[in-house]
Design an enzyme around this catalytic site. Structure first.
Site, PDB file in Angstrom:
ATOM      1  N   LYS A 178       0.854  -1.189   0.000  1.00  0.00           N
ATOM      2  CA  LYS A 178       0.000   0.000   0.000  1.00  0.00           C
ATOM      3  C   LYS A 178       0.889   1.238   0.000  1.00  0.00           C
ATOM      4  O   LYS A 178       1.507   1.585   0.997  1.00  0.00           O
ATOM      5  CB  LYS A 178      -0.907   0.047   1.230  1.00  0.00           C
ATOM      6  CG  LYS A 178      -2.022   1.095   1.028  1.00  0.00           C
ATOM      7  CD  LYS A 178      -2.630   1.606   2.300  1.00  0.00           C
ATOM      8  CE  LYS A 178      -1.869   2.702   2.966  1.00  0.00           C
ATOM      9  NZ  LYS A 178      -1.738   3.957   2.182  1.00  0.00           N
ATOM     10  N   GLU A 253      10.459   0.871  10.071  1.00  0.00           N
ATOM     11  CA  GLU A 253      11.449   1.886   9.679  1.00  0.00           C
ATOM     12  C   GLU A 253      10.788   3.232   9.924  1.00  0.00           C
ATOM     13  O   GLU A 253       9.920   3.656   9.156  1.00  0.00           O
ATOM     14  CB  GLU A 253      11.811   1.725   8.194  1.00  0.00           C
ATOM     15  CG  GLU A 253      12.561   0.450   7.867  1.00  0.00           C
ATOM     16  CD  GLU A 253      14.034   0.504   8.249  1.00  0.00           C
ATOM     17  OE1 GLU A 253      14.485   1.547   8.771  1.00  0.00           O
ATOM     18  OE2 GLU A 253      14.742  -0.494   8.040  1.00  0.00           O
ATOM     19  N   CYS A 287      13.597  10.772   6.529  1.00  0.00           N
ATOM     20  CA  CYS A 287      13.770  10.180   7.852  1.00  0.00           C
ATOM     21  C   CYS A 287      15.182  10.441   8.360  1.00  0.00           C
ATOM     22  O   CYS A 287      15.414  10.599   9.542  1.00  0.00           O
ATOM     23  CB  CYS A 287      13.507   8.684   7.781  1.00  0.00           C
ATOM     24  SG  CYS A 287      14.500   7.846   6.534  1.00  0.00           S
ATOM     25  N   GLU A 388      10.247  15.402  15.243  1.00  0.00           N
ATOM     26  CA  GLU A 388      10.677  15.307  13.846  1.00  0.00           C
ATOM     27  C   GLU A 388       9.837  16.300  13.037  1.00  0.00           C
ATOM     28  O   GLU A 388       8.616  16.130  12.912  1.00  0.00           O
ATOM     29  CB  GLU A 388      10.446  13.876  13.330  1.00  0.00           C
ATOM     30  CG  GLU A 388      10.994  13.671  11.932  1.00  0.00           C
ATOM     31  CD  GLU A 388      10.587  12.338  11.309  1.00  0.00           C
ATOM     32  OE1 GLU A 388       9.450  11.890  11.524  1.00  0.00           O
ATOM     33  OE2 GLU A 388      11.419  11.763  10.593  1.00  0.00           O
TER      34      GLU A 388
HETATM   35  P1  NAD Z   1       2.718   8.052   8.065  1.00  0.00           P
HETATM   36  O1  NAD Z   1       3.043   7.265   9.271  1.00  0.00           O
HETATM   37  O2  NAD Z   1       1.676   9.091   8.155  1.00  0.00           O
HETATM   38  O3  NAD Z   1       2.248   7.102   6.874  1.00  0.00           O
HETATM   39  C1  NAD Z   1       3.071   6.087   6.358  1.00  0.00           C
HETATM   40  C2  NAD Z   1       2.198   5.082   5.649  1.00  0.00           C
HETATM   41  O4  NAD Z   1       1.357   4.483   6.630  1.00  0.00           O
HETATM   42  C3  NAD Z   1       1.264   5.658   4.579  1.00  0.00           C
HETATM   43  O5  NAD Z   1       1.175   4.761   3.490  1.00  0.00           O
HETATM   44  C4  NAD Z   1      -0.080   5.723   5.302  1.00  0.00           C
HETATM   45  O6  NAD Z   1      -1.173   5.646   4.426  1.00  0.00           O
HETATM   46  C5  NAD Z   1       0.002   4.508   6.186  1.00  0.00           C
HETATM   47  N1  NAD Z   1      -0.837   4.528   7.384  1.00  0.00           N
HETATM   48  C6  NAD Z   1      -1.305   5.593   8.067  1.00  0.00           C
HETATM   49  N2  NAD Z   1      -2.048   5.196   9.121  1.00  0.00           N
HETATM   50  C7  NAD Z   1      -2.030   3.838   9.115  1.00  0.00           C
HETATM   51  C8  NAD Z   1      -2.572   2.835   9.959  1.00  0.00           C
HETATM   52  N3  NAD Z   1      -3.302   3.139  11.026  1.00  0.00           N
HETATM   53  N4  NAD Z   1      -2.317   1.552   9.658  1.00  0.00           N
HETATM   54  C9  NAD Z   1      -1.569   1.215   8.601  1.00  0.00           C
HETATM   55  N5  NAD Z   1      -1.027   2.116   7.748  1.00  0.00           N
HETATM   56  C10 NAD Z   1      -1.248   3.405   8.013  1.00  0.00           C
HETATM   57  O7  NAD Z   1       4.091   8.631   7.546  1.00  0.00           O
HETATM   58  P2  NAD Z   1       4.333   9.590   6.322  1.00  0.00           P
HETATM   59  O8  NAD Z   1       3.943  10.959   6.739  1.00  0.00           O
HETATM   60  O9  NAD Z   1       3.760   9.017   5.079  1.00  0.00           O
HETATM   61  O10 NAD Z   1       5.920   9.470   6.170  1.00  0.00           O
HETATM   62  C11 NAD Z   1       6.795  10.228   6.895  1.00  0.00           C
HETATM   63  C12 NAD Z   1       7.395   9.430   8.035  1.00  0.00           C
HETATM   64  O11 NAD Z   1       8.059   8.289   7.513  1.00  0.00           O
HETATM   65  C13 NAD Z   1       8.454  10.214   8.773  1.00  0.00           C
HETATM   66  O12 NAD Z   1       8.316  10.011  10.153  1.00  0.00           O
HETATM   67  C14 NAD Z   1       9.751   9.592   8.267  1.00  0.00           C
HETATM   68  O13 NAD Z   1      10.842   9.753   9.134  1.00  0.00           O
HETATM   69  C15 NAD Z   1       9.356   8.169   8.104  1.00  0.00           C
HETATM   70  N6  NAD Z   1      10.271   7.476   7.192  1.00  0.00           N
HETATM   71  C16 NAD Z   1      11.119   6.537   7.696  1.00  0.00           C
HETATM   72  C17 NAD Z   1      12.033   5.899   6.849  1.00  0.00           C
HETATM   73  C18 NAD Z   1      13.012   4.879   7.367  1.00  0.00           C
HETATM   74  O14 NAD Z   1      13.575   4.143   6.554  1.00  0.00           O
HETATM   75  N7  NAD Z   1      13.263   4.807   8.655  1.00  0.00           N
HETATM   76  C19 NAD Z   1      12.043   6.211   5.489  1.00  0.00           C
HETATM   77  C20 NAD Z   1      11.162   7.178   5.020  1.00  0.00           C
HETATM   78  C21 NAD Z   1      10.271   7.788   5.882  1.00  0.00           C
END
Ligand code: NAD
Length: 485
Positions: A178, A253, A287, A388
Site C-alpha cells: 500500500k 522503519e 527520515c 521530527e
Molecule cells: P505516516 O506514518 O503518516 O504514513 C506512512 C504510511 O502508513 C502511509 O502509506 C499511510 O497511508 C500509512 N498509514 C497511516 N495510518 C495507518 C494505519 N493506522 N495503519 C496502517 N497504515 C497506516 O508517515 P508519512 O507521513 O507518510 O511518512 C513520513 C514518516 O516516515 C516520517 O516520520 C519519516 O521519518 C518516516 N520514514 C522513515 C524511513 C526509514 O527508513 N526509517 C524512510 C522514510 C520515511
C-alpha cells in the site's frame, strides 16, 4: 493549459481493478495543487481480496515450486524494465511528491540497484547444518515468510517500495503493497513492470487507499505473515499494536531527529555543503535528514555565516523546473505543519537565521513551498529541538567538547542516522561507538546502498532493510533433526 488527468487502477491478483465501491482519490501536483491523476480509493474489502490473492499465489505452482535462480532472473528482468522506464518513473515521482527531477532520477536509479542486488541473492538464501550428538543430522531450512504487507510513505515512494519488494520476492514471498495516498503512482507502475517481467499474477498486489482504512485493514489481517512499515513513529506504534494481536512479525522503519556534527579539523567546505544538503534535499522530508547540526565553537561563527549564505542561495521552485534546487513540500497539510513548527520555535525563544515562511515569489503561491530555514538557540526540550519536523528546518548548535556533543546528539527519542565531519580517526571511531544511531556517515552524509543495513535505534524502528541480514525478516527458519540410528 489544461492538464490531462491520468486515471490509474490498482493491481490485485494480476488484474487491474477499480475500488469495489468505485471511489477514487485525486493526486495533486504539490507545486500548484492541481489534480494530475486519479487512483482507486480501495475499501477494506479490496484489502482483504488482495491478501487472499497473495495467499493463493503463495501456494500456486509456478511460485511455491519455482527454482530460486528463476526468481533471481525475474528480478533481473524487472531491474532492466525499471531502467528502461526511468524517465517516466522519475517524472511521475516529481509530479506527485514534488522533489526535483534530479532527485527523482537518483531515486529511480537506487530502486533499480535494489532489484539488481536482490536478483543476485535469490538463490543464496541458505540454511545450515548444525553439529549435534552422533547419529543425527540437524539442519535448517529457510522458507519464505509468506504473505507480506508493505506500507510505504510518500517521501521516497519508488526507492522505499523497491527496498522491501525486492527482498520479499527474492525470498519467495507474495506481497500486498500500500503506497501512500499522496504518492501511489510509481508503485502502480512498478506493479505493471513486475507483471511485464513475468512475475506470476498475484505475487505483487498494489492497493491504493487511505492509511487508516486500508492500511489499518492490511496490518490487522490474521492472514498476513509479515508487515514492513515505513512511516512515522506514531503510526508505527499503532501498526505494532495491531500486529501483536495476530503475533505477526513487523519490520519498522520510522522517523529520525538526526545529529550532523562538525569538528574544526574537518574539510569545512565539504562539511558546509553536506550540512546544507543533509537537511534541504527533498525539502527536508527525509527520515535521515540531518536536522540538528552541531558545530564546534572554534569554527561556529564563520561556518554558520557561510551556511546561512549557502542556504539563502538555494533556488526554490517546482521540481519539474530543471533549475530548481528545492521543491515544494508534498502536501498542503505538510506545509501547515512545518510552518506551525516555525511558529513554535519562535515562541519557545529560538532565533531564526533565515527562511521561516512561504517564499514571496508570486509564481510559487499555489504550491506548498517553504523557504529553507535555519534556527539557532535551540535545545532538546523545545518542540523544534525534539520533534521530527520533516521539512526544511535546521537547528544549529555550538559545542565545545566531544562529551558535550555526544550528550546533546543522544538527547532524543529517535536514533536513526548521524553524520560526523573530522579528519581525526580516533574521534570518528569514538563517536561511532557512542552515538545512539543505527547508521553513521563519516565525512559524507545521506549515503546508503542496497547492500548496507539500514535501521533505527530507539523509536526509529525495529529491524533492518537492505543487506543480506534483512533476509532474517523475509524468511522463516525451520530446524530439522533426523535420527539416523
Ligand atoms: P505516516 O506514518 O503518516 O504514513 C506512512 C504510511 O502508513 C502511509 O502509506 C499511510 O497511508 C500509512 N498509514 C497511516 N495510518 C495507518 C494505519 N493506522 N495503519 C496502517 N497504515 C497506516 O508517515 P508519512 O507521513 O507518510 O511518512 C513520513 C514518516 O516516515 C516520517 O516520520 C519519516 O521519518 C518516516 N520514514 C522513515 C524511513 C526509514 O527508513 N526509517 C524512510 C522514510 C520515511
Amino acid at each position: 493549459m489544461t492538464v490531462q488527468i491520468q486515471k490509474y487502477k490498482m493491481l490485485i491478483g494480476g488484474e487491474w481493478k477499480d475500488s469495489s465501491n468505485s471511489a477514487v482519490s485525486s493526486i495533486l501536483d504539490p507545486s500548484n495543487n492541481e489534480v494530475v491523476a486519479e487512483v482507486p480509493r480501495a475499501t477494506k474489502q479490496d484489502a482483504k481480496t488482495a491478501i487472499e490473492s497473495a495467499r493463493t499465489a503463495l501456494d500456486s505452482a509456478g511460485w511455491v515450486d519455482i527454482d530460486p535462480s528463476k526468481r533471481g532472473r525475474l528480478l533481473t528482468k524487472l531491474t532492466g524494465l525499471v531502467r528502461e522506464n526511468s524517465e517516466q518513473l522519475a517524472r511521475l515521482e516529481t509530479l506527485s511528491e514534488g522533489k526535483t527531477l534530479r532527485e527523482s532520477k537518483g531515486d529511480v536509479a537506487w530502486a533499480a540497484r535494489a532489484f539488481e542486488y536482490w536478483a543476485g541473492l535469490a538463490d543464496k538464501v541458505e540454511g545450515e547444518t548444525i553439529p549435534v550428538p552422533p547419529k543425527r543430522l540437524n539442519y535448517t531450512l529457510r522458507e519464505p515468510l509468506g504473505v507480506t504487507v508493505h506500507i510505504v510513505p510518500w517521501n521516497y515512494p519508488i526507492a522505499l517500495a523497491a527496498r522491501s519488494l525486492a527482498p520479499a520476492i527474492a525470498a519467495g514471498n507474495t506481497v500486498v503493497m500500500k503506497p501512500s495516498e499522496i504518492t501511489p503512482l510509481t508503485s502502480i507502475i512498478l506493479g505493471d513492470l513486475a507483471l511485464k517481467a513475468g512475475i506470476p499474477k498475484g505475487v505483487v498486489n498494489i492497493v491504493t487507499g487511505s492509511g487508516a482504512e486500508v492500511g489499518g485493514a492490511l496490518v490487522s489481517d490474521p492472514q498476513v505473515d509479515g508487515i514492513v512499515f515505513t512511516g512515522s513513529a506514531e503510526t508505527g506504534k499503532q501498526v505494532m499494536e495491531s500486529a501483536a494481536k495476530n503475533v505477526t512479525r513487523v519490520l519498522l522503519e520510522l522517523g529520525g531527529k538526526n545529529p550532523h556534527i562538525v569538528f574544526p579539523d574537518a574539510d569545512l567546505a565539504r562539511a558546509g555543503k553536506s550540512v546544507r544538503d543533509g537537511i534541504f534535499t527533498n525539502a527536508g522530508q527525509m527520515c535521515w535528514a540531518g536536522s540538528r547540526a552541531f558545530i564546534h565553537e572554534n569554527v561556529y561563527d564563520s561556518f554558520v555565516k557561510d551556511l546561512v549564505a549557502k542556504t539563502r542561495a538555494i533556488k526554490v521552485g517546482p521540481g519539474t523546473d530543471e533549475t530548481s534546487e528545492m521543491g515544494p513540500l508534498a502536501s498542503k497539510s505538510r506545509q501547515d505543519v512545518v510552518l506551525g513548527f516555525v511558529k513554535d520555535g519562535l515562541e519557545e525563544g529560538a532565533s531564526l537565521l533565515c527562511g521561516g515562511k512561504r517564499p514571496t515569489d508570486p509564481r510559487l503561491q499555489k504550491g506548498n513551498f517553504v523557504e529553507p530555514t535555519i534556527f539557532e538557540n535551540v535545545n532538546g526540550q523545545m518542540k523544534i529541538g525534539c520533534d521530527e519536523i520533516f521539512g526544511p528546518v535546521l537547528s544549529v548548535t555550538k559545542f565545545k567538547t566531544l562529551d558535550e556533543v555526544v550528550t546533546m546528539a543522544n538527547e532524543t527519542d529517535y536514533g536513526l542516522y548521524g553524520g560526523v565531519w573530522t579528519s581525526n580517526l580516533k574521534v570518528a571511531h569514538e563517536l561511532a561507538a557512542r552515538l545512539q544511531v543505527g547508521g553513521l556517515a563519516v565525512n559524507e552524509y545521506l549515503v546508503t546502498f542496497p547492500q548496507t543495513p539500514f535501521g533505527g535505534y530507539k523509536d526509529s524502528g525495529i529491524g533492518h532493510e537492505n543487506g543480506i541480514r534483512s533476509l532474517e525478516f523475509y524468511t522463516r527458519t525451520k530446524n530439522v533433526s533426523i535420527n539416523l540410528s
